[in-house]
Design a protein around this motif. Structure first.
Motif, PDB file in Angstrom:
ATOM      1  N   TRP A 167       2.206   0.860   6.325  1.00  0.00           N
ATOM      2  CA  TRP A 167       2.534   0.874   4.768  1.00  0.00           C
ATOM      3  C   TRP A 167       1.241   0.094   5.249  1.00  0.00           C
ATOM      4  N   VAL A 168       0.381   1.207   4.454  1.00  0.00           N
ATOM      5  CA  VAL A 168      -1.579   0.864   5.028  1.00  0.00           C
ATOM      6  C   VAL A 168      -2.347   0.400   3.595  1.00  0.00           C
ATOM      7  N   PRO A 169      -2.801  -0.847   3.433  1.00  0.00           N
ATOM      8  CA  PRO A 169      -3.843  -0.948   2.338  1.00  0.00           C
ATOM      9  C   PRO A 169      -4.029   0.603   1.590  1.00  0.00           C
ATOM     10  N   LEU A 170      -4.238   0.880   0.662  1.00  0.00           N
ATOM     11  CA  LEU A 170      -4.810   1.339  -0.155  1.00  0.00           C
ATOM     12  C   LEU A 170      -5.963   1.943   0.306  1.00  0.00           C
ATOM     13  N   ASP A 171      -7.243   0.589   0.337  1.00  0.00           N
ATOM     14  CA  ASP A 171      -8.319   0.644   0.353  1.00  0.00           C
ATOM     15  C   ASP A 171      -8.929   0.760   2.558  1.00  0.00           C
ATOM     16  N   VAL A 223      13.603   6.893   4.374  1.00  0.00           N
ATOM     17  CA  VAL A 223      13.262   6.187   2.536  1.00  0.00           C
ATOM     18  C   VAL A 223      14.488   6.080   1.772  1.00  0.00           C
ATOM     19  N   PRO A 224      15.203   5.311   1.388  1.00  0.00           N
ATOM     20  CA  PRO A 224      16.926   4.766   0.499  1.00  0.00           C
ATOM     21  C   PRO A 224      16.767   5.667  -0.359  1.00  0.00           C
ATOM     22  N   ASP A 225      17.620   6.192  -0.777  1.00  0.00           N
ATOM     23  CA  ASP A 225      18.290   6.615  -1.600  1.00  0.00           C
ATOM     24  C   ASP A 225      17.897   5.770  -2.827  1.00  0.00           C
ATOM     25  N   VAL A 284       7.707   1.978  -5.103  1.00  0.00           N
ATOM     26  CA  VAL A 284       8.530   1.834  -4.741  1.00  0.00           C
ATOM     27  C   VAL A 284       9.151   0.766  -5.562  1.00  0.00           C
ATOM     28  N   ARG A 285      10.673   0.706  -5.718  1.00  0.00           N
ATOM     29  CA  ARG A 285      11.493  -0.620  -6.738  1.00  0.00           C
ATOM     30  C   ARG A 285      12.312  -1.270  -5.709  1.00  0.00           C
ATOM     31  N   THR A 286      12.943  -0.261  -5.045  1.00  0.00           N
ATOM     32  CA  THR A 286      13.416  -1.616  -3.535  1.00  0.00           C
ATOM     33  C   THR A 286      11.915  -1.657  -2.516  1.00  0.00           C
ATOM     34  N   PRO A 287      12.001  -2.347  -2.398  1.00  0.00           N
ATOM     35  CA  PRO A 287      10.933  -2.931  -1.085  1.00  0.00           C
ATOM     36  C   PRO A 287      12.343  -2.569   0.201  1.00  0.00           C
ATOM     37  N   PHE A 288      11.441  -1.439   1.459  1.00  0.00           N
ATOM     38  CA  PHE A 288      11.865  -0.820   2.574  1.00  0.00           C
ATOM     39  C   PHE A 288      11.075  -0.859   3.384  1.00  0.00           C
ATOM     40  N   ASP A 289      11.746  -0.976   4.768  1.00  0.00           N
ATOM     41  CA  ASP A 289      11.042  -0.789   5.952  1.00  0.00           C
ATOM     42  C   ASP A 289      11.479   0.566   6.256  1.00  0.00           C
ATOM     43  N   PRO A 290       9.991   1.096   6.525  1.00  0.00           N
ATOM     44  CA  PRO A 290      10.434   3.368   7.117  1.00  0.00           C
ATOM     45  C   PRO A 290      11.194   2.500   8.849  1.00  0.00           C
ATOM     46  N   VAL A 291      11.268   3.785   9.245  1.00  0.00           N
ATOM     47  CA  VAL A 291      12.902   4.162   9.906  1.00  0.00           C
ATOM     48  C   VAL A 291      12.368   6.144  10.697  1.00  0.00           C
ATOM     49  N   ILE A 292      11.494   5.721  11.526  1.00  0.00           N
ATOM     50  CA  ILE A 292      10.985   6.978  12.613  1.00  0.00           C
ATOM     51  C   ILE A 292      12.805   7.539  12.961  1.00  0.00           C
ATOM     52  N   SER A 293      12.437   8.762  12.183  1.00  0.00           N
ATOM     53  CA  SER A 293      14.040   9.583  12.523  1.00  0.00           C
ATOM     54  C   SER A 293      14.462  10.784  13.154  1.00  0.00           C
ATOM     55  N   ASP A 294      13.159  10.829  13.605  1.00  0.00           N
ATOM     56  CA  ASP A 294      12.498  12.755  14.366  1.00  0.00           C
ATOM     57  C   ASP A 294      12.261  12.332  15.149  1.00  0.00           C
ATOM     58  N   PRO A 295      10.961  13.255  16.314  1.00  0.00           N
ATOM     59  CA  PRO A 295      10.717  13.659  17.243  1.00  0.00           C
ATOM     60  C   PRO A 295       9.063  13.651  16.325  1.00  0.00           C
ATOM     61  N   GLY A 337       1.167  -1.112  -0.006  1.00  0.00           N
ATOM     62  CA  GLY A 337       0.129   0.154  -0.062  1.00  0.00           C
ATOM     63  C   GLY A 337       0.518   1.129  -0.213  1.00  0.00           C
ATOM     64  N   VAL A 338       0.676   1.940   0.772  1.00  0.00           N
ATOM     65  CA  VAL A 338       1.205   3.647   0.599  1.00  0.00           C
ATOM     66  C   VAL A 338       1.787   3.943   2.038  1.00  0.00           C
ATOM     67  N   LEU A 339       2.800   4.373   2.004  1.00  0.00           N
ATOM     68  CA  LEU A 339       3.766   4.027   3.334  1.00  0.00           C
ATOM     69  C   LEU A 339       3.264   6.036   4.230  1.00  0.00           C
ATOM     70  N   LEU A 340       2.511   5.763   5.390  1.00  0.00           N
ATOM     71  CA  LEU A 340       1.484   7.446   6.110  1.00  0.00           C
ATOM     72  C   LEU A 340       3.044   7.772   7.508  1.00  0.00           C
ATOM     73  N   GLN A 341       2.559   8.271   8.190  1.00  0.00           N
ATOM     74  CA  GLN A 341       2.629   9.350   8.983  1.00  0.00           C
ATOM     75  C   GLN A 341       1.727   9.385  10.213  1.00  0.00           C
ATOM     76  N   HIS A 342       2.086   8.305  10.944  1.00  0.00           N
ATOM     77  CA  HIS A 342       1.244   8.927  12.478  1.00  0.00           C
ATOM     78  C   HIS A 342       1.993   9.995  12.805  1.00  0.00           C
ATOM     79  N   ARG A 343       1.001  11.481  13.349  1.00  0.00           N
ATOM     80  CA  ARG A 343       1.907  12.836  13.821  1.00  0.00           C
ATOM     81  C   ARG A 343       1.661  12.484  15.301  1.00  0.00           C
ATOM     82  N   VAL A 344       2.743  12.948  15.714  1.00  0.00           N
ATOM     83  CA  VAL A 344       3.034  13.481  16.632  1.00  0.00           C
ATOM     84  C   VAL A 344       2.405  14.604  17.409  1.00  0.00           C
ATOM     85  N   SER A 345       1.586  14.378  18.786  1.00  0.00           N
ATOM     86  CA  SER A 345       0.699  15.155  19.188  1.00  0.00           C
ATOM     87  C   SER A 345       0.954  16.622  19.057  1.00  0.00           C
ATOM     88  N   TRP A 346       1.675  16.953  19.562  1.00  0.00           N
ATOM     89  CA  TRP A 346       1.733  18.405  19.616  1.00  0.00           C
ATOM     90  C   TRP A 346       2.910  19.261  17.408  1.00  0.00           C
TER      91      TRP A 346
END
Length: 316
Positions: free
Chosen positions: A138-142, A93-95, A120-131, A50-59
């Motif tokens: 990864w969220v399915p389209l539906d 997201v890798p180069d 996505v050409r090369t599958p990857f796992d996202p990494v939380i790298s900031d606050p 699916g698509v890569l989404l970010q759950h935003r921090v509360s502040w």
């Protein structure tokens, strides 16, 4: 429009001094938008996950919602470069892991937001790298509509999802495009084709192409965004210009631009390429000002645009 820096606790670059683009733009009607030079986000599309989404921090702005990895663009930075940089900073997201497909830009005049859709050409796992992230998933389209979405992303998601079904491709009649400009190309047709190749590659690396594929036309009525594409592109060369196809044979694996050398009629090669792409369910646009060839590619299921359209896209 007013420019304000971030308040304490609000977004800023996590790895050093604040960039000049890290500021709020205050609209004439009072709304706040992040990014002095606009903002950009990446909609990475994985065919399996699916698509890569970010759950935003509360502040954060509209904290607790789901949206795209992204943020403020730097001064002079393209939307594509901004979206890729921000997605690396926020989601790891890798180069080279994604290939851009389209860029949808909402331009309010005083502020703009660009969504870069990339496969996505090369599958990857996202990494939380900031606050700024609670989670990256990864969220399915539906399943996207079931999440509490950032209002801006929620407004754009219906048209973005519809555009995910559109896969345009360009087939370019190099001889016709080169021959449409009386710049002495007849003294060095191979060199002229090489220069055209470089300019097309530059556009694919930077800003894409602005056109409306037939399959996307119903979507345009429901969005105020301007859409540019990074399509699969085929440059058909003939005669002396065929030499560049052999020289660039390996480049097609790294770019969206492929060169085809016509062994006989250039027109026949263009029709074959257009028909093959149509059979792959691509929305094909052939660039040529040759009326007879244009009629043939339309019969094959493609659109036709004149050479002048491409030259205008390239800055002529």
């Amino acid at each position: 429009m007013t420019i304000l820096p971030p308040a304490p606790g609000e977004p800023r670059r996590p790895d050093g001094p604040r960039d000049s683009g890290d500021a709020w733009v205050i609209a004439p009607t009072g709304e706040r938008y992040w990014g002095r030079y606009g903002a950009a986000g990446l909609l990475a599309v994985d065919p399996e996950r699916g698509v890569l989404l970010q759950h935003r921090v509360s502040w954060s702005h509209f904290g607790g919602t789901w949206a795209l990895p992204g943020g403020a663009r730097h001064e002079g930075e393209s939307a594509l470069d901004g979206a890729l940089r921000e997605s690396q900073e926020e989601a790891g997201v890798p180069d080279g892991a994604v290939v851009p497909r389209l860029e949808s830009v909402l331009d309010l005049g005083y502020w703009s937001y660009a969504t870069v859709v990339a496969d996505v050409r090369t599958p990857f796992d996202p990494v939380i790298s900031d606050p700024e992230s609670v989670a990256l998933e990864w969220v399915p389209l539906d399943a996207v509509d079931a999440l509490p979405l950032h209002p801006g992303f929620a407004a754009s998601w219906p048209s973005l999802r519809a555009l995910l079904e559109v896969r345009p491709a360009l087939v370019i009649d190099a001889a016709n495009v080169v021959g449409s400009v009386p710049d002495g190309w007849w003294n060095d047709s191979a060199g002229a084709a090489e220069r055209l190749y470089g300019r097309i590659l530059g556009a694919l690396d930077d800003r894409g192409f602005g056109f409306v594929p037939e399959a996307a036309q119903p979507v345009w009525g429901g969005t105020d965004a301007h859409v540019r594409w990074y399509p699969e592109t085929v440059l058909v060369v003939e005669g002396q210009a065929r030499a560049i196809a052999e020289e660039r044979a390996d480049a097609a694996d790294e770019t969206s631009l492929r060169i085809v050398a016509a062994s006989g009629s250039g027109d026949d090669a263009i029709v074959r390429e257009a028909r093959a792409l149509v059979e792959r369910e691509r929305d094909v646009v052939v660039v040529t000002s040759d009326r007879e060839l244009a009629a043939r590619v339309v019969d094959a299921g493609a659109q036709a645009l004149p050479a002048g359209w491409l030259l205008a896209q390239l800055g002529d």
